[in-house]
Design a protein around this motif. Sequence first.
Motif, short mmCIF file in Angstrom:
data_model
loop_
_atom_site.label_atom_id
_atom_site.label_comp_id
_atom_site.label_asym_id
_atom_site.label_seq_id
_atom_site.Cartn_x
_atom_site.Cartn_y
_atom_site.Cartn_z
N ASP A 67 0.88 -1.18 0.00
CA ASP A 67 0.00 0.00 0.00
C ASP A 67 0.92 1.22 0.00
OD1 ASP A 67 -2.36 1.44 0.07
OD2 ASP A 67 -2.69 1.17 2.22
N ILE A 87 4.54 -6.19 -3.41
CA ILE A 87 3.99 -7.54 -3.27
C ILE A 87 2.80 -7.72 -4.21
CG2 ILE A 87 2.43 -7.13 -1.32
CD1 ILE A 87 3.78 -9.84 -0.21
N ALA A 89 0.05 -9.03 -3.80
CA ALA A 89 -1.26 -8.81 -3.18
C ALA A 89 -1.64 -7.34 -3.15
CB ALA A 89 -1.26 -9.37 -1.75
N ALA A 90 -0.73 -6.46 -3.50
CA ALA A 90 -1.04 -5.02 -3.47
C ALA A 90 -2.14 -4.70 -4.46
CB ALA A 90 0.21 -4.21 -3.82
N PRO A 91 -3.01 -3.74 -4.13
CA PRO A 91 -4.01 -3.30 -5.12
C PRO A 91 -3.31 -2.77 -6.36
CG PRO A 91 -4.45 -2.33 -2.94
CD PRO A 91 -3.12 -3.03 -2.85
N PHE A 114 4.02 -13.98 -4.15
CA PHE A 114 3.81 -14.73 -2.91
C PHE A 114 2.34 -15.08 -2.84
CE2 PHE A 114 7.60 -13.19 -0.54
CZ PHE A 114 7.84 -14.31 0.23
N GLY A 115 2.03 -16.29 -2.44
CA GLY A 115 0.62 -16.63 -2.22
C GLY A 115 -0.17 -16.61 -3.52
N ARG A 116 -1.39 -16.11 -3.45
CA ARG A 116 -2.30 -16.21 -4.58
C ARG A 116 -2.13 -15.07 -5.56
NH1 ARG A 116 -5.81 -20.07 -3.02
NH2 ARG A 116 -5.95 -20.36 -0.76
N LYS B 64 3.45 -5.99 7.93
CA LYS B 64 2.94 -6.74 6.77
C LYS B 64 3.94 -7.83 6.37
CE LYS B 64 0.10 -2.97 4.89
NZ LYS B 64 0.43 -1.87 5.81
N ILE B 87 1.00 -10.31 6.25
CA ILE B 87 0.13 -10.16 5.08
C ILE B 87 -0.48 -11.50 4.70
CG2 ILE B 87 1.87 -10.41 3.25
CD1 ILE B 87 0.38 -7.80 2.05
N CYS B 88 -1.72 -11.43 4.20
CA CYS B 88 -2.45 -12.66 3.88
C CYS B 88 -1.75 -13.49 2.81
CB CYS B 88 -3.87 -12.32 3.45
SG CYS B 88 -3.95 -11.23 2.01
N ALA B 89 -0.93 -12.85 1.98
CA ALA B 89 -0.23 -13.59 0.92
C ALA B 89 0.94 -14.40 1.46
CB ALA B 89 0.28 -12.61 -0.14
N PHE B 114 -5.29 -8.24 2.04
CA PHE B 114 -5.02 -7.44 0.84
C PHE B 114 -5.10 -8.39 -0.33
CE2 PHE B 114 -2.69 -3.87 2.88
CZ PHE B 114 -3.05 -2.86 2.02
N GLY B 115 -5.69 -7.95 -1.41
CA GLY B 115 -5.66 -8.78 -2.62
C GLY B 115 -6.43 -10.08 -2.44
N ARG B 116 -5.88 -11.14 -2.98
CA ARG B 116 -6.61 -12.41 -3.04
C ARG B 116 -6.40 -13.24 -1.79
NH1 ARG B 116 -8.13 -12.78 -8.27
NH2 ARG B 116 -6.85 -11.56 -9.69
N HIS B 136 -9.05 -3.98 5.11
CA HIS B 136 -8.35 -2.82 4.60
C HIS B 136 -8.98 -2.32 3.33
CE1 HIS B 136 -4.65 -0.55 4.27
NE2 HIS B 136 -4.25 -1.12 5.38
N GLY B 138 -7.42 -0.13 0.89
CA GLY B 138 -6.06 0.39 0.71
C GLY B 138 -6.05 1.89 0.44
#
Lengths: 219, 219
Positions: A67, A87, A89-91, A114-116, B64, B87-89, B114-116, B136, B138
């Motif tokens: 963010d 990252i 996951a950032a918007p 990272f992640g999804r 995060k 962070i969720c990722a 955040f994100g997915r 969040h 953002g």
Amino acid sequence: MSRPLLQLALDHTDLQAALRSVSQLKDHVDIIEAGTILCISAGLNAVRTLRQACPDHILVADLKVADAGETLANQAFSAGANWMTVICAAPIATVARAQEVALSYQGEVQIELFGRWTLDDAKSWRDLGVKQAIYHRGRDAQASGQSWGAEDLKAMTALTELGIELSVTGGITPADLPLFKDIAVRAFIAGRALSEAPEPAGVAGDFHRQIDRIWGARK
Amino acid sequence: MSRPLLQLALDHTDLQAALRSVSQLKDHVDIIEAGTILCISAGLNAVRTLRQACPDHILVADLKVADAGETLANQAFSAGANWMTVICAAPIATVARAQEVALSYQGEVQIELFGRWTLDDAKSWRDLGVKQAIYHRGRDAQASGQSWGAEDLKAMTALTELGIELSVTGGITPADLPLFKDIAVRAFIAGRALSEAPEPAGVAGDFHRQIDRIWGARK
């Protein structure tokens, strides 16, 4: 495909310890990374100090921005970074703001995967002008035994086909490099494999020899 | 449902400016947050300094964390944080390492959404003992006009039903609070709405009066 570079990730909690690694290794690597742990421990002073210590290297601020893309990019690039991580996951608005600031400094944004995330996400990053991503086998994932697999290589190939260059990281050793011979690798990132080796420069040499063998010697 | 707390997010690039906000607002908020921008600008010295300035507040290190959960949690909690964001990722292994360290400090991990992410992710965080998440909107999403919507409230309700308490953030004002009356809100997080207000303590009072009105007065 251009020859991959070698990146030293500094994930020390202490800036002086990081600087000792830099003095041992800076003549043996192409890119210096102020890792997230170092940036959080020492703040952006870590980036400023590394810029002074390595005026001619590519310098990465691994902030994993989620963010406030404009503020953090201004902080990172004005401190001397050439590349900054955001990252996945950032918007998308965060990626866009970071990318705008990066361009104003002739810097680059790297998306940390990272992640999804999806290939549609990757297309939207590319459409913003982002040229790089970091493909990561996380430190914790790695410690829990998760290895490089067919899924990783498939995802890396798909990103390569989208025109996104990858930096590859996560407990990587010279012996792993042939796995990535058909991937557009911008850099291999090594941290403790270099800085905690008994002979750090020797390990850097092993990386470069493997890179030369697979991608052709440095011109 | 317990009464939500009020959290001051400090997203200054300068620690002295953050401390000026703290001196104006610490008697009017329940939780002090060393925001990501502040932590990156000043390093963990920001958390240590805020701990000294506010010995009795809940203190959040908004790092995060995406990797290196154990190292970063040790850094954050030893610097004086009570809560730290992941962070969720982040890989589930990272959440697990961070949570283990948090428990050893009687601290808590908050998952920053955040994100997915999916409800299955949320279940796996809860199964590790994580009790909190941050919902969040953002800064950049907000600046680009993205508002609180039915989808947000649906996701928050689902998380509430899983037993996860939420801190809600992203340009939130006292007028927004009734939207969240059926959500398990642990805290409302406000940054510039408090610190850049002409009368910061007055705005904090507006938040508390709205919270009292909706959730009942502080006991």
